[in-house]
Motif scaffolding. Structure first.
Motif, short mmCIF file in Angstrom:
data_model
loop_
_atom_site.label_atom_id
_atom_site.label_comp_id
_atom_site.label_asym_id
_atom_site.label_seq_id
_atom_site.Cartn_x
_atom_site.Cartn_y
_atom_site.Cartn_z
N CYS A 1 45.65 72.58 1.67
CA CYS A 1 46.72 71.99 2.66
C CYS A 1 45.97 71.01 3.42
O CYS A 1 45.07 71.30 4.05
N CYS B 1 47.28 69.63 6.05
CA CYS B 1 47.80 69.46 7.46
C CYS B 1 46.35 69.50 8.19
O CYS B 1 45.65 70.45 7.86
N CYS C 1 50.80 76.27 4.50
CA CYS C 1 49.75 77.14 4.79
C CYS C 1 49.66 78.67 5.22
O CYS C 1 50.01 79.49 4.82
ZN LIG Z 1 49.10 73.44 6.16
#
Ligand SMILES: [Zn+2]
Ligand SMILES: [Zn+2]
Length: 808
Positions: A738, A740, A747
């Motif tokens: 992920c 982010c 996640c």
């Molecule tokens: Zn994430």
């Protein structure tokens, strides 16, 4: 013409609608067309059966249908495990109809997990119009006046496990003629029987066989399943008899383009704790569905929740009405929980092609035999690969390509899958998890069995052997059964069946009623009621929004009024866990500390204490307290502990975490692990739960628990324990995949977190999983004697089974 052109063309059309700067497509591939292999009618097939099937348009069977029919004819129990629309019905109809035609007294039983499917199958047999063959349904909808007729005259009875359990077996003497002549038991869509329900059905099938044998019959079991790995093992576990697998699929299938799709992170929105938010899978699916409908493609979108299906249909309608009002009318939502008349109307419109786009929950998976569509959009992984391929199988006609789009939800499992196509496309389909030895299932089932016919020693192997013996002793001690020299007896006048809920939902469904009109909108599972229809909850029905005024658990009633607020609601739950019994424990020592892995019985206490009001952007408006009762669940759990020095010790040997980061790191690792377990056990994220703590009273260490969500467990935690290394490795991969910065719903955030996703430490979770995997990465030695210390690359392993821990 290239068979994949249609699917690729639709994908290009859908991609053309993607806003600049977004690249949601993570992978696309083409699955080739398969050409049919025909077989011949078995020589023993009676002429009237061949004639009936020919007039239904079946000139010859496909090879696998004929093969399965031959096996059944020869008296083998058979499991047919092939794809959607591969003609499993004909494979069992052929031998069963032949047997019923040849012996004018013979009878057969058909069981389906849903009434809708049973009704479908009954209709298809009735339509064959085989002379002198009386077929009938026997379920909750069969009028009382017709039931005597069915018992006395029907040769092929179409029913479901619930009805067999409550309506047939308790009064089997009235069905004695039917059982005496019973030649076949067909168990359709048998992969649907998993978890607690599956465990109940497994024992129910053993009860059916025992009663039939009591009357002198020994029916052949024919199971139909979606494609799964090792269907023979799953089928034997379910039916309690050895089954010959038929897995080669010789039916034709159109080429399909499979696309994996990850909605983009939205730059302008922030969710819980400022986490980035992806465009929702539902919104993305609505957009894709819109493009497909404009292209004139008959499309079906599978959305995980009923609310999601309704919102997706609404959004697609809205977008289409800007293009062409008449197209908007050709989109609808379909879901379980609709009243029967609503469902039938929608099914008919879809079958007749009046509808072009339908958004459905997984309910449709079992409801209607719809295949040959131009496109299927799967919004969110449906929990199992078997379900995924069954949904994907709705697309693709022979000679014509089709498109399947898998849209990832904000969820660690989906994130993992769209970044690891092999996990979707090349992995064998998981076999179903069920546990017929769960004492919470076995006890009521044995009570029912004993009430049907006294249980003798001979019956025990079929009902789980030692496990059954233990449960019977407890039933005798509790005064439920009586032990006599010849066996175990039910002595009360009142039979136990009515009190045993084989769907494992425990108690009466909660009715959702509009207070003003008194109209019943639908029903809710009692275990979910506190979380879904608490006071203030926003509840959607057929695209209409309602707000709950009152939840009355004692009367199983939720009163609502029509209202369309701009927010949705999300429950907050407080959860506590204690270890009741550790059935297996492994200790992994490294130079830097110790990791312990356990599986056993746990008690989980939970209470819904509040709900959040959330705007579509994900922004939280406020938190509203609730006063609802506490629930305690005794079930199975898998857990690992990590010693303090391993957590705090500096990397690479230790996780290098400051004490203040430990709770967030463990919590994030727990969330992601819950999200990934469905990859290894046939469960839903909502079937399981978890708790993490920097210091747990029972273990004395930092501990991460993942537990089953049903009393006694359904085998999910045990499966997680068995697959611990690949499970935790995939968990780490999902978090790492992920993009982010510090954790998001894709996640480590969880939609069902009791703590409002606080604290969560994404980097800390990866550090924790790294040291745990380094410690346990070597496969645990299974065959070594208990308590032996083994020096391995990852450190020493101390293994001890059945170590008891005090209840806290
Ligand atoms: Zn994430
Ligand atoms: Zn949480």
């Amino acid at each position: 013409m290239d068979a994949t052109r249609r699917g690729r063309g639709l994908l290009d059309r859908v991609l053309a609608g993607v806003p600049a700067g977004e690249s949601p497509l993570t992978y696309a591939t083409d699955l080739p067309e398969r050409i049919a292999t025909l077989g011949d009618w078995p020589t023993w097939t009676p002429d009237v059966v061949v004639t009936a099937l020919r007039s239904a348009g079946i000139e010859r069977p496909w090879a696998h249908q004929a093969h399965a029919a031959e096996l059944v004819r020869a008296g083998s129990h058979v499991v047919i495990s092939t794809g959607t629309a591969s003609g499993k019905s004909l494979a069992y109809q052929l031998p069963v109809l032949s047997a019923l035609v040849e012996d004018r007294k013979a009878t057969a039983l058909y069981l389906s997990p849903t009434k809708a499917l049973g009704a479908d199958q009954l209709r298809s047999v009735q339509a064959l119009d085989v002379p002198d063959l009386r077929v009938a349904s026997y379920d909750g909808d069969t009028p009382m006046v017709e039931r005597d007729w069915v018992r006395a005259h029907a040769r092929w009875v179409f029913s479901n496990p619930d009805m067999l359990h409550r309506g047939v077996l308790p009064q089997h003497a009235r069905w004695s003629m039917f059982f005496r002549r019973l030649t076949h038991v067909v168990v359709d869509e048998c992969h649907a029987y998993r978890g607690v329900f599956g465990s109940h059905v497994a024992l129910l099938l053993r009860r059916i066989r025992r009663v039939a044998q009591h009357y002198g019959a020994d029916p052949v079991f024919v199971l139909a399943s979606a494609t799964v790995s090792d269907p023979a093992t799953s089928a034997a576990r379910l039916a309690g008899v050895e089954c010959v697998p038929v897995t080669e699929d010789t039916s034709p299938r159109g080429a399909r383009t499979i696309a994996l799709w990850e909605p983009p992170l939205l730059p302008d929105y922030a969710g819980e704790h400022g986490a980035p938010v992806r465009r929702s899978a539902g919104a993305e699916t609505a957009r894709i569905l819109t493009d497909l409908v404009i292209e004139g493609a008959r499309s079906l979108a599978f959305v995980r929740s009923r609310r999601g299906a309704e919102l997706t249909a609404l959004a697609a309608k809205r977008a289409l009405s800007e293009v062409d009002e008449s197209l908007a009318e050709r989109v609808a939502a379909y879901r379980a929980g609709f009243l029967p008349e609503d469902r039938r109307a929608l099914e008919k419109a879809l079958l007749q092609g009046k509808l072009l786009g339908v958004a459905s929950t997984n309910a449709l998976e079992l409801g209607v035999d719809i295949a040959g569509l131009d496109a299927v959009v799967v919004a969110g992984f449906p929990g199992t690969l078997a379900s995924f391929w069954q949904q994907a199988g709705r697309a693709g006609r022979a000679g014509d390509g089709a498109l399947v789009v898998f849209v990832a939800r904000d969820d660690p499992l989906d994130t993992y899958l769209v970044h690891h196509p092999a996990a979707v496309l090349d992995r064998p389909i998981e076999s179903t998890v069920l546990d017929p030895t769960n004492p919470y299932v076995l006890a009521p089932q044995l009570a029912c069995a004993a009430a049907e016919l006294p249980l003798t020693e001979d019956c025990l192997p079929v009902f789980g052997g030692e496990a059954a013996e233990e449960v019977l002793a407890a039933l005798v001690a509790d005064g439920v059964l009586r032990r006599r020299p010849r066996g175990w007896y039910w002595t009360s006048r009142q039979r136990p069946h009515a009190d045993v809920d084989i769907r494992g939902m425990g108690g009466e469904q909660i009715a959702v009623v509009e207070a003003d009109s008194g109209r019943m909108l639908g029903t809710v599972d009692p275990a979910m009621a506190c979380a879904t229809v608490h006071e203030g909850a926003v509840y959607l029905h057929q695209g209409q929004s309602y707000v709950v005024d009152e939840l009355d658990l004692e009367s199983s009633l939720a009163l609502v009024h029509s209202e369309n607020p701009e927010w949705t609601t999300q429950p907050r739950e407080v959860v506590d866990i204690s270890v009741l019994r550790t059935t297996e424990q492994e200790r992994f020592k490294t130079d830097d500390g110790e990791v312990t892995v356990c599986v056993g019985d746990v008690a989980v206490t939970s209470q819904v204490v509040a709900y959040l009001r959330r705007l579509p952007s994900g922004e939280v408006l406020d938190q509203v307290p609730l006063d609802l009762p506490e629930r305690t669940l005794e079930t199975r759990g898998v857990w690992y502990t990590i010693s303090q020095e391993l957590l705090c010790g500096s990397a690479p040997g230790g996780a290098g975490l400051k004490p203040a980061r430990i709770p967030g790191a463990l919590h994030a690792a727990e969330h992601a692990a819950i999200g990934l377990l469905p990859l290894f056990a046939t469960c839903d994220r909502w079937d399981i739960g978890g708790v993490s703590t920097a210091l747990h009273a029972d273990t004395g260490e930092a501990t991460v628990f993942v537990h089953d969500g049903h009393p006694g467990g359904a085998g999910f935690a045990d499966r997680g324990h068995a697959a611990l290394v690949p499970w935790l490795a995939a968990t780490r991969e999902a978090i790492a995949s992920c993009e982010c910065p510090a954790g998001c719903p894709s996640c480590v955030q969880s939609p069902k977190c009791g703590n409002g996703n606080e604290p969560l430490d994404k980097a800390g979770a990866m550090a924790v999983l790294d040291v745990v995997l380094a410690a346990i990465g070597e496969p645990a030695p299974d065959s070594r004697p208990d308590g032996v210390v083994v020096e391995g690359a990852a450190g020493s392993v101390v293994r001890a089974t059945t170590q008891s821990t005090a209840t806290s």
